[in-house]
Design a protein around this motif. Structure first.
Motif, short mmCIF file in Angstrom:
data_model
loop_
_atom_site.label_atom_id
_atom_site.label_comp_id
_atom_site.label_asym_id
_atom_site.label_seq_id
_atom_site.Cartn_x
_atom_site.Cartn_y
_atom_site.Cartn_z
N CYS A 88 0.82 -1.22 0.00
CA CYS A 88 0.00 0.00 0.00
C CYS A 88 0.85 1.26 0.00
CB CYS A 88 -0.96 -0.02 1.19
SG CYS A 88 -0.18 0.36 2.78
N GLY A 89 2.05 1.19 0.58
CA GLY A 89 2.92 2.37 0.63
C GLY A 89 2.59 3.33 1.76
N LYS A 90 1.51 3.04 2.50
CA LYS A 90 1.06 4.02 3.51
C LYS A 90 1.12 3.49 4.94
CE LYS A 90 -2.30 6.08 0.39
NZ LYS A 90 -3.68 5.89 -0.05
N CYS A 91 1.02 2.17 5.11
CA CYS A 91 0.96 1.64 6.48
C CYS A 91 2.33 1.78 7.16
CB CYS A 91 0.50 0.18 6.46
SG CYS A 91 1.69 -0.96 5.71
N CYS A 94 5.26 -0.22 5.58
CA CYS A 94 5.63 0.38 4.29
C CYS A 94 6.46 1.65 4.50
CB CYS A 94 4.39 0.71 3.46
SG CYS A 94 3.71 -0.71 2.59
N CYS A 102 3.77 -5.31 4.73
CA CYS A 102 2.61 -4.43 4.50
C CYS A 102 1.33 -5.07 5.01
CB CYS A 102 2.48 -4.13 3.01
SG CYS A 102 0.98 -3.20 2.60
N GLN A 103 0.49 -4.24 5.64
CA GLN A 103 -0.75 -4.77 6.23
C GLN A 103 -1.75 -5.20 5.16
OE1 GLN A 103 -1.60 -1.43 8.73
NE2 GLN A 103 -0.05 -2.03 10.24
ZN LIG Z 1 1.57 -1.11 3.42
#
Ligand SMILES: [Zn+2]
Ligand SMILES: [Zn+2]
Length: 350
Positions: A88-91, A94, A102-103
């Motif tokens: 996702c790049g956001k959790c 990440c 990554c979740q």
């Molecule tokens: Zn992630």
């Protein structure tokens, strides 16, 4: 396009299917090489918890960009290696460069179609962190080893392998071989590989500086004799790291006898059912300051590092590829991996 589709466990079929479309913000690849992982063989036989059918397998991918819907410095015609994670790049993981945790992790060749096909659609998440541009003249099959090498980097980072270490690798298949090359490159003082198959022992002796020990006899006796060998090879000091690179090894606290104080065990291969039991000799862990760790997959950072090690020639792994096959012969490629006569097979595109 032609694709190898797993319809259900045990049923892999080559079929003409519609070419995938370039996803919005993503890319379309023409697959140049996709290496066979032990997991692919396992999945052909008995499926996997993360698989939905029908599925195109293959997660060790190199391809040429046919179309890209993003301004990111990559162009049509560029040869790239693919980190197979869709993160996702956001959790939190990440954000901390641990995107293999990554979740919302999805993986090409598991939750989405992978590289055993002529074309591959890459969703937008793959573009910024997942594509590694390869230098001109790169052998795509060799670059396809970047993903498994990156998984080994993960294992060795988890076990904190460093200069001067004595590293024992249990299992001398493709993964054990990459671990041996990596530990050598990291400056390990001694690398010892234990393997059963003569053909693999010969390969390892020819292409690495590792001490290769043949594993024969029953397991209980084997561990005793291995302990004696390790003891004499290290003048009684034992090893700093044990890397478990074969699923059939029984994991229990007898492995502690191989370790020097401060030693680390990394459970790299997923242990087979019944092959693990009590590893909870807490007194020994305390007094000898041992660490037990595991590793699964690799991060995009480790994948970039693996590409660099292969491209620069710091790791010479050509010999690990013992079969190349066209997509039409994918079952031969999978069988080569399953029968363990050689090391690694790679499905090569046009
Ligand atoms: Zn992630
Ligand atoms: Zn794999």
């Amino acid at each position: 396009m032609l694709a190898a589709i797993l319809k259900s466990p045990g049923c892999l079929e080559l079929e003409e299917v519609q070419d995938p479309q370039c996803p919005k913000g993503g890319a379309l690849l023409e697959v140049s090489a996709c290496a066979v992982c032990g997991t692919d063989v396992k999945m052909r036989q008995m499926g996997h918890k993360d698989l939905a059918y029908p599925r195109i397998l293959g997660h060790e991918i190199v391809g040429r960009i046919a179309e890209i819907d993003r301004d990111c410095g990559l162009d049509k015609g560029d040869l790239v290696q693919v980190w197979p994670g869709i993160a996702c790049g956001k959790c939190r993981p990440c954000q901390r460069e641990e995107d293999n945790r990554c979740q919302e992790m999805k993986i090409l060749g598991f939750n989405q179609d992978g590289g055993f096909a002529e074309m591959l659609a890459l969703p937008w998440q793959c573009i910024s962190r997942g594509l590694n541009l390869l230098p001109k003249g790169t052998d795509p099959a060799l670059a396809a080893l970047a993903e498994p090498l990156a998984c080994c980097i993960n294992g060795q980072e988890m076990a904190a392998v460093c200069r001067g270490d004595r590293v024992l690798i249990l299992g001398g298949g493709p993964i054990g071989s990459l671990h041996a090359l990596l530990a050598e490159a990291a400056g390990a003082e001694k690398v010892i590989v234990v393997e059963q198959l003569q053909s693999r022992i010969l390969q390892l002796k020819r292409h690495t500086n590792a001490d290769v020990i043949s594993a024969d006899g029953n397991e209980a006796e084997f561990l005793d004799s291995l302990e004696k060998t390790i003891f004499s090879e290290t003048e009684g000091a034992r090893v700093d790291v044990v890397m478990l690179a074969a699923p059939q090894i029984h994991i229990d606290s007898r492995l502690f006898r191989l370790l020097a104080p401060g030693g680390r065990i990394c459970i790299f291969s997923g242990p087979g059912p019944g092959n693990y039991s009590e590893l909870m000799d807490l007194r020994t862990i305390h007094y000898r300051e041992l660490t037990i760790t595991g590793s699964y997959g690799c991060s995009s950072r480790q994948n970039r590092k693996a590409v660099e090690l292969l491209s620069s020639g710091k790791i010479k792994a050509n010999w690990v590829i013992t079969k190349r096959a066209r997509l039409e012969k994918i079952n031969d490629a999978l069988n080569h991996s399953a029968d363990r006569s050689g090391m690694k097979s790679v499905v090569c595109g046009k």
